[in-house]
Every structure is written in structure tokens, then in C-alpha cells.
Design a protein around this motif. Structure first.
Motif, PDB file in Angstrom:
ATOM      1  N   TYR A  39      15.272 -11.928  28.624  1.00 32.14           N
ATOM      2  CA  TYR A  39      13.892 -11.449  28.597  1.00 32.14           C
ATOM      3  C   TYR A  39      12.895 -12.579  28.333  1.00 32.14           C
ATOM      4  N   ALA A  40      13.374 -13.708  27.828  1.00 35.83           N
ATOM      5  CA  ALA A  40      12.473 -14.823  27.543  1.00 35.83           C
ATOM      6  C   ALA A  40      11.959 -15.485  28.813  1.00 35.83           C
ATOM      7  N   CYS A  41      12.689 -15.335  29.904  1.00 39.81           N
ATOM      8  CA  CYS A  41      12.291 -15.951  31.179  1.00 39.81           C
ATOM      9  C   CYS A  41      11.945 -14.940  32.260  1.00 39.81           C
ATOM     10  N   HIS A  42      12.356 -13.692  32.078  1.00 39.46           N
ATOM     11  CA  HIS A  42      12.115 -12.660  33.086  1.00 39.46           C
ATOM     12  C   HIS A  42      11.336 -11.498  32.478  1.00 39.46           C
ATOM     13  N   SER A  43      10.191 -11.177  33.050  1.00 44.12           N
ATOM     14  CA  SER A  43       9.459  -9.986  32.634  1.00 44.12           C
ATOM     15  C   SER A  43       9.984  -8.783  33.413  1.00 44.12           C
ATOM     16  N   GLN A  44       9.615  -7.612  32.957  1.00 46.99           N
ATOM     17  CA  GLN A  44       9.934  -6.375  33.673  1.00 46.99           C
ATOM     18  C   GLN A  44       8.651  -5.536  33.754  1.00 46.99           C
ATOM     19  N   MET A  45       7.621  -6.149  34.302  1.00 42.86           N
ATOM     20  CA  MET A  45       6.328  -5.475  34.397  1.00 42.86           C
ATOM     21  C   MET A  45       5.586  -5.973  35.631  1.00 42.86           C
ATOM     22  N   VAL A  46       5.575  -5.158  36.659  1.00 45.39           N
ATOM     23  CA  VAL A  46       4.818  -5.491  37.865  1.00 45.39           C
ATOM     24  C   VAL A  46       3.376  -5.074  37.626  1.00 45.39           C
ATOM     25  N   ARG A  47       2.461  -6.017  37.743  1.00 40.86           N
ATOM     26  CA  ARG A  47       1.053  -5.719  37.515  1.00 40.86           C
ATOM     27  C   ARG A  47       0.422  -5.156  38.781  1.00 40.86           C
ATOM     28  N   SER A  48      -0.707  -4.490  38.623  1.00 43.63           N
ATOM     29  CA  SER A  48      -1.362  -3.838  39.767  1.00 43.63           C
ATOM     30  C   SER A  48      -2.259  -4.817  40.516  1.00 43.63           C
ATOM     31  N   LEU A  49      -1.661  -5.920  40.958  1.00 43.86           N
ATOM     32  CA  LEU A  49      -2.351  -6.935  41.744  1.00 43.86           C
ATOM     33  C   LEU A  49      -1.716  -6.999  43.127  1.00 43.86           C
ATOM     34  N   ALA A  50      -2.521  -7.265  44.132  1.00 43.06           N
ATOM     35  CA  ALA A  50      -2.036  -7.199  45.513  1.00 43.06           C
ATOM     36  C   ALA A  50      -0.837  -8.095  45.755  1.00 43.06           C
ATOM     37  N   TYR A  99       6.926  -7.631  44.627  1.00 42.97           N
ATOM     38  CA  TYR A  99       7.876  -6.877  43.809  1.00 42.97           C
ATOM     39  C   TYR A  99       7.948  -5.389  44.107  1.00 42.97           C
ATOM     40  N   GLY A 100       6.884  -4.803  44.650  1.00 50.33           N
ATOM     41  CA  GLY A 100       6.883  -3.370  44.877  1.00 50.33           C
ATOM     42  C   GLY A 100       5.889  -2.673  43.972  1.00 50.33           C
ATOM     43  N   PRO A 101       5.993  -1.349  43.814  1.00 58.83           N
ATOM     44  CA  PRO A 101       5.028  -0.574  43.025  1.00 58.83           C
ATOM     45  C   PRO A 101       4.838  -1.112  41.611  1.00 58.83           C
ATOM     46  N   TYR A 102       3.605  -1.042  41.125  1.00 57.23           N
ATOM     47  CA  TYR A 102       3.327  -1.524  39.778  1.00 57.23           C
ATOM     48  C   TYR A 102       4.060  -0.663  38.743  1.00 57.23           C
ATOM     49  N   SER A 103       4.324  -1.246  37.603  1.00 54.41           N
ATOM     50  CA  SER A 103       5.102  -0.585  36.559  1.00 54.41           C
ATOM     51  C   SER A 103       4.290   0.502  35.860  1.00 54.41           C
ATOM     52  N   LEU A 104       4.960   1.576  35.521  1.00 51.20           N
ATOM     53  CA  LEU A 104       4.357   2.680  34.778  1.00 51.20           C
ATOM     54  C   LEU A 104       4.897   2.687  33.359  1.00 51.20           C
ATOM     55  N   ALA A 105       4.046   3.038  32.396  1.00 53.14           N
ATOM     56  CA  ALA A 105       4.490   3.106  31.006  1.00 53.14           C
ATOM     57  C   ALA A 105       5.649   4.093  30.865  1.00 53.14           C
ATOM     58  N   ASP A 126      10.033 -11.578  38.167  1.00 59.51           N
ATOM     59  CA  ASP A 126      10.041 -10.289  37.498  1.00 59.51           C
ATOM     60  C   ASP A 126      11.229  -9.471  38.006  1.00 59.51           C
ATOM     61  N   LEU A 127      11.842  -8.684  37.114  1.00 59.58           N
ATOM     62  CA  LEU A 127      13.046  -7.944  37.477  1.00 59.58           C
ATOM     63  C   LEU A 127      12.856  -6.433  37.488  1.00 59.58           C
ATOM     64  N   ALA A 128      11.620  -5.973  37.370  1.00 62.02           N
ATOM     65  CA  ALA A 128      11.382  -4.538  37.242  1.00 62.02           C
ATOM     66  C   ALA A 128      11.909  -3.727  38.418  1.00 62.02           C
ATOM     67  N   ALA A 162       9.094   7.932  40.375  1.00 64.89           N
ATOM     68  CA  ALA A 162       7.665   8.135  40.150  1.00 64.89           C
ATOM     69  C   ALA A 162       6.778   7.010  40.683  1.00 64.89           C
ATOM     70  N   PRO A 163       7.094   5.728  40.464  1.00 62.24           N
ATOM     71  CA  PRO A 163       6.217   4.660  40.984  1.00 62.24           C
ATOM     72  C   PRO A 163       6.067   4.701  42.497  1.00 62.24           C
ATOM     73  N   TYR A 164       7.142   5.019  43.192  1.00 63.60           N
ATOM     74  CA  TYR A 164       7.096   5.061  44.652  1.00 63.60           C
ATOM     75  C   TYR A 164       6.317   6.288  45.143  1.00 63.60           C
ATOM     76  N   GLN A 165       6.391   7.377  44.376  1.00 60.22           N
ATOM     77  CA  GLN A 165       5.623   8.570  44.747  1.00 60.22           C
ATOM     78  C   GLN A 165       4.141   8.345  44.570  1.00 60.22           C
ATOM     79  N   ILE A 166       3.751   7.599  43.514  1.00 56.72           N
ATOM     80  CA  ILE A 166       2.336   7.330  43.278  1.00 56.72           C
ATOM     81  C   ILE A 166       1.777   6.407  44.355  1.00 56.72           C
ATOM     82  N   ILE A 167       2.502   5.343  44.672  1.00 55.75           N
ATOM     83  CA  ILE A 167       2.058   4.418  45.711  1.00 55.75           C
ATOM     84  C   ILE A 167       1.964   5.125  47.050  1.00 55.75           C
TER      85      ILE A 167
END
Length: 242
Positions: free
Chosen positions: A67-78, A84-90, A109-111, A232-237
Motif C-alpha cells: 500500500y505504500a507504493c500502490h493506491s486503491q483510489m481512482v479519482r474523478s479525473l478524465a 483505470y476505469g470508473p472512479y472509486s466509491l466510498a 493504482d490497483l483499484a 456499482a461503479p460501472y452502473q453509475i458510469i
């Protein structure tokens, strides 16, 4: 304003008090929303918890500091959505203790990593990253080929159940057996694992050897689960509803 700040700097206790006030305000702003998280985050109907084997892999992932080198959070940026695909949901991390969103990206990112690469690719990459990605700076993890210790899985599931993760008594009691059965789809216990965790879980010998249950099995099972616990992320996108 500058004169006030200058005078404050000359009074050490006053400066300490001002720092404490500023830090308190920042802390309240960050912490207060967490008290209403149950009201603001809706869990998807299809969200499932990690299987015991995936959970064991997650513990190893944390143990090795991935986790120190890989995040698991795709931000809502183009550019992130394109890569990476759909942005991460809480809600996706509702059952994660602790959650591993993060912001450090020495590696990608590995999300949304789940099922993006084959099990064989992951095994080769973990054993010798540069054999797969020549420019990689990721360390090798050859020791993941050792047997997986499953003795604490039952206690881990029981603890997570107390924190709100929906592990029932049968899941807890069969944690060790389910971890083994997930890596042996032809075994007698495989059907029970599917019945408890759903048909979408991956059932196979992740390290390629069905005769042994290893830490490599667990880590690859965890990596293959990332981004697959809910649609859920794919349904929202795609315009659907969570």
C-alpha cells in the motif's frame, strides 16, 4: 495582520495555543463528516465481503507494505478514468479495515486490477517483476511461495463481523476450509464457498499448483478481487443507479 503574527511569534505559549486551535479546526473539518457516513454512503446491494483466501491475501499485501507504493483510489479525473476505469466509491471500501485508498503512486493504482491480468502474470510479476516489466522498480517477493498460515482466519472474520462486515456464523466457522476450497474448485467444499460468497468469486489454483495452498495463492486471489466486489461503479458510469 503581519504585526499580530510577529507579536504572536514572540510569545511561545500563545503560538502553541494558536497552533492547537488551527490543528483542531482542521481535524474537526476532516473528522466530523465521518459521524454521518452511515447516512451519506449507501451500500450497493451486490457488495460482498472478501473471502477468507482474499482476506488472507490482503493481510499479506499490508504486511509487505504494498500500500505504500500502490493506491486503491481512482479519482474523478478524465485521465484517471481513461487509464483505470470508473472512479472509486466510498461504498466499495465499506468492509475494508483499514481502507487502502491512499495517494502515493510509485506504482499504478490497483483499484480496478481484478481480472485485468492472468494469474500466471501476477505470479511471475511477484516472483521477479523485471522479468515481466523490465523497467519496474518493484521489489521481488519470492518467499510468497511458502505455505499459507490459515490458523487466524476464523478469528479475523469474527473480529471483522463485530465491526459490521457481514460474515455470518457459518462463514466464520468454515474460514480455514473455505480458504483451501477456493483454490481447489474440484474439491468437496467448493460448492459451499460459492453458496456463502456468491458465484462471482474466482475459484481456481491461483499459483498454478492445486496441491499446495500458498501465500502466493492468497495474494493473487486478493489482487484478482480488486474492483470486482460490486458492479456499482460501472452502473453509475453507465448511467445506472447505485
Amino acid at each position: 495582520m503581519l504585526r499580530l503574527h510577529y507579536n504572536l511569534e514572540k510569545v511561545s505559549m500563545g503560538l502553541v495555543a494558536a497552533i492547537m486551535v488551527a490543528a483542531s479546526i482542521g481535524g474537526i473539518v476532516e473528522i466530523a463528516p465521518l459521524f454521518t457516513i452511515d447516512e451519506t454512503v449507501t451500500l450497493p446491494d451486490d457488495l460482498r465481503p472478501h473471502t477468507p483466501l482474499e482476506l488472507a491475501g490482503r493481510e499479506i499485501y499490508v504486511r509487505e507494505g504494498c500500500y505504500a507504493c500502490h493506491s486503491q483510489m481512482v479519482r474523478s479525473l478524465a485521465d484517471e478514468l481513461d487509464r483505470y476505469g470508473p472512479y472509486s466509491l466510498a461504498a466499495e471500501s465499506a468492509y475494508d479495515h483499514p481502507m487502502l485508498w491512499g495517494s502515493k503512486r510509485t506504482g499504478p493504482d490497483l483499484a480496478r486490477l481484478g481480472e485485468k491480468y492472468s494469474d500466471a502474470w501476477h505470479v511471475a510479476h511477484l516472483r521477479d517483476p523485471r522479468a515481466v516489466v523490465p523497467a519496474s522498480i518493484m521489489p521481488a517477493y519470492p518467499w510468497l511461495g511458502r505455505p499459507l498460515d490459515t490458523r487466524l482466519l476464523e478469528a479475523q472474520l469474527a473480529t471483522l463481523a463485530r465491526l459490521g462486515v457481514p460474515y455470518d456464523d457459518a462463514m466464520i466457522a468454515n474460514a480455514e476450509a473455505d480458504a483451501l476450497a477456493q483454490s481447489r474448485p474440484a474439491s468437496d467444499g467448493a460448492a459451499a464457498v460459492v453458496a456463502r460468497y456468491g458465484e462471482r468469486i474466482a475459484m481456481r489454483a491461483f499459483d498454478g499448483d492445486a496441491e499446495r495452498l500458498t501465500e502466493m495463492d492468497a495474494v493473487v486471489a486478493y489482487l484478482q478481487s480488486l474492483g470486482t466486489l460490486t458492479n456499482a461503479p460501472y452502473q453509475i458510469i453507465g448511467g445506472g443507479e447505485q
